[in-house]
Design an enzyme around this catalytic site. Structure first.
Site: not given
Length: 491
Positions: A238-239
């Site tokens: 997850i960014e």
């Protein structure tokens, strides 16, 4: 024409500056997404079989196409996001660098390596290698529709995975361009596929049996993706968002710091997850720094140096944050006006630390500038956030010490965003900014699984894993371990 084609729902991609239709794309159903993943599963066996050299050669071929046709890609980016051509070119150039690095270094990072077997099992060899996961689903953002998703796509492909890519509904044309040019370079199998649509299409990808999801977007959406992926134990990287700070020490090059603050806050209309949203300045240089920032900001014009807000709903967020800051005693020294498409570059001062403009991601062309008594206070305030993506420090003598204390996945010293352009460095955050890494060796390993192998070279009398083990063997092993490890402390 089949019944499926007749009933296929579509949507339009619009130029955010004019609302002109740029292209029309299908809203793909769960069944269509599952079919794409199945095709990717079949193609993955061939793609894996090519090995590092075969994949590298094809990635270089694709990269050459991107490079030769850069102007064409930049024009697609420009039309779908509204950003100036130069900004589009910058993200394409950075993406090209990452493709080259991943192709060149995949074998070195992921290939089989020897490990020490230790004294007890010295009759063994020990190796580890990183094998492809299989099929990777990538859900990309609209703000940097080439650079950001390519940080996952490129590294996943170089690691030996096939990819199913769901771009933002605001930039499907960019995704199509990337997939189409890859198919020209690699026509044999559907190694890299496109699916288009809205949130439901992305949710379908998460639940379609992929081996990993790489997501870039808001923290709220990232949490939903994690929850859905947990149902099938599908790993995710997850960014998410950021509320990134820039620190200006008393010994900083103020001209460079001011230039970095203005670029970091206003480029791409402030729609940058690693953009500068908060600035903390040592009281000795606060007035001089602010004067320089205001002078530079006066030369930045919405619609010239940066484009419109790509996502119309974000205008309301920016408007709300500015209004809250002013209502709580803050002042807008420049800008403050939010139009129907553009937001003027806005410098806010005297904003309380608990205001939305300081606490929440604005994702617009604004920055708050605050005076601090020393850099201890600057670090404390910079770290007082639920986010932890990127940060910037300007100091001639204390840059590294300050960077070491910042709770962020990345820090740039005396330059803005330089970590993003260095392909060997990992990119990612902590806290509400997400977890996992793209880029660099860590990015390659993110899309591979470690495989450990121990091989006995010759048999030895000391059999530890056998029912034929004797008391004598156990006593000998006990003495050996005590000799090796029992002298490190005192009773």
């Amino acid at each position: 024409m089949t019944a499926v084609e007749v009933s296929q729902e579509t949507f339009d991609s619009l130029d955010p500056a004019t609302d002109e239709v740029v292209g029309t794309y299908p809203v793909q159903t769960r069944e269509q997404v599952e079919e794409a993943v199945e095709r990717a599963r079949e193609a993955s066996r061939w793609w894996m079989s090519l090995g590092f050299d075969g994949r590298a050669e094809r990635l270089r071929r694709w990269n050459a196409t991107i490079t030769r046709r850069m102007r064409e890609l930049c024009e697609v980016v420009q039309r779908e996001t509204g950003k100036p051509y130069g900004d589009a070119q910058l993200e394409v150039v950075l993406a090209i660098e990452h493709v080259a690095w991943a192709a060149k270094n995949a074998r070195k990072v992921l290939g089989r390596k020897r490990r020490s077997a230790g004294l007890l099992l010295s009759n063994h060899t020990a190796t580890v290698e990183y094998l492809p996961l299989g099929v990777v689903g990538v859900i990309g953002p609209w703000n940097y529709p080439v650079f950001t998703p390519m940080g996952s796509i490129t590294y996943a492909l170089a690691a030996g995975n096939t990819v199913v890519f769901k771009p933002s509904e605001y930039t499907p044309g960019v995704g199509k361009w990337l997939v189409d040019t890859f198919a020209e370079a690699v026509p044999e199998h559907p190694v890299f596929q496109l699916i288009t649509g809205f949130g439901k299409t992305g949710a379908a990808l998460v639940g379609a049996g992929v081996d990993k999801i790489a997501f870039t977007g808001s923290t709220a959406t990232g949490k939903k993706i994690m929850a859905a992926a947990a149902e099938t134990l599908t790993p995710v990287v997850i960014e998410a968002g950021g509320k990134d700070a820039l620190l200006v020490d008393s010994d900083a090059d103020l001209d460079a710091a001011a230039d970095a603050a203005v670029w970091g806050a206003f480029s791409n209309s402030g729609q940058t997850c690693i953009g500068v949203e908060r600035v903390y300045v040592h009281e000795r240089v606060y007035d001089s720094f602010l004067e320089k920032v205001l002078a530079l900001t006066g030369k930045v014009k919405a619609g010239e140096q940066y484009g419109p807000m790509t996502m119309p709903a974000q205008l309301d967020v920016v408007r709300k944050h500015i209004a809250d800051a002013i209502a709580r005693g803050g002042r807008a020294l420049t800008g403050g006006n939010v139009g129907e498409r553009f937001v003027e570059p806005t410098v806010l001062v005297d904003v309380p630390e608990d205001a939305e403009a300081v606490c929440e991601e604005t994702f617009g062309p604004t920055m708050t500038v605050a005076k601090v008594r020393d850099m201890d206070e600057a670090v404390e305030k910079a770290n007082a956030t639920k986010y932890g993506l990127a940060s910037t420090v300007f100091s001639k003598h204390n840059g590294q010490r300050l960077a070491d204390r910042l709770r962020a996945g990345m820090t740039s010293i005396n330059a803005p965003f330089s970590f993003a352009g260095i392909a060997s460095l990992p990119f990612g955050g902590v806290g509400d900014s997400g977890f996992g890494r793209i880029h660099g060796p860590e990015g390659l390993r993110e899309f591979a699984r470690p495989k450990a192998v121990a091989k006995q070279r010759f048999a030895v009398p000391l059999k530890l894993t056998s029912f034929t083990r004797t008391d004598k063997t156990e006593q000998l092993v006990g003495k050996l371990v005590t000799t090796l490890h029992g002298r490190g402390g005192k009773e």
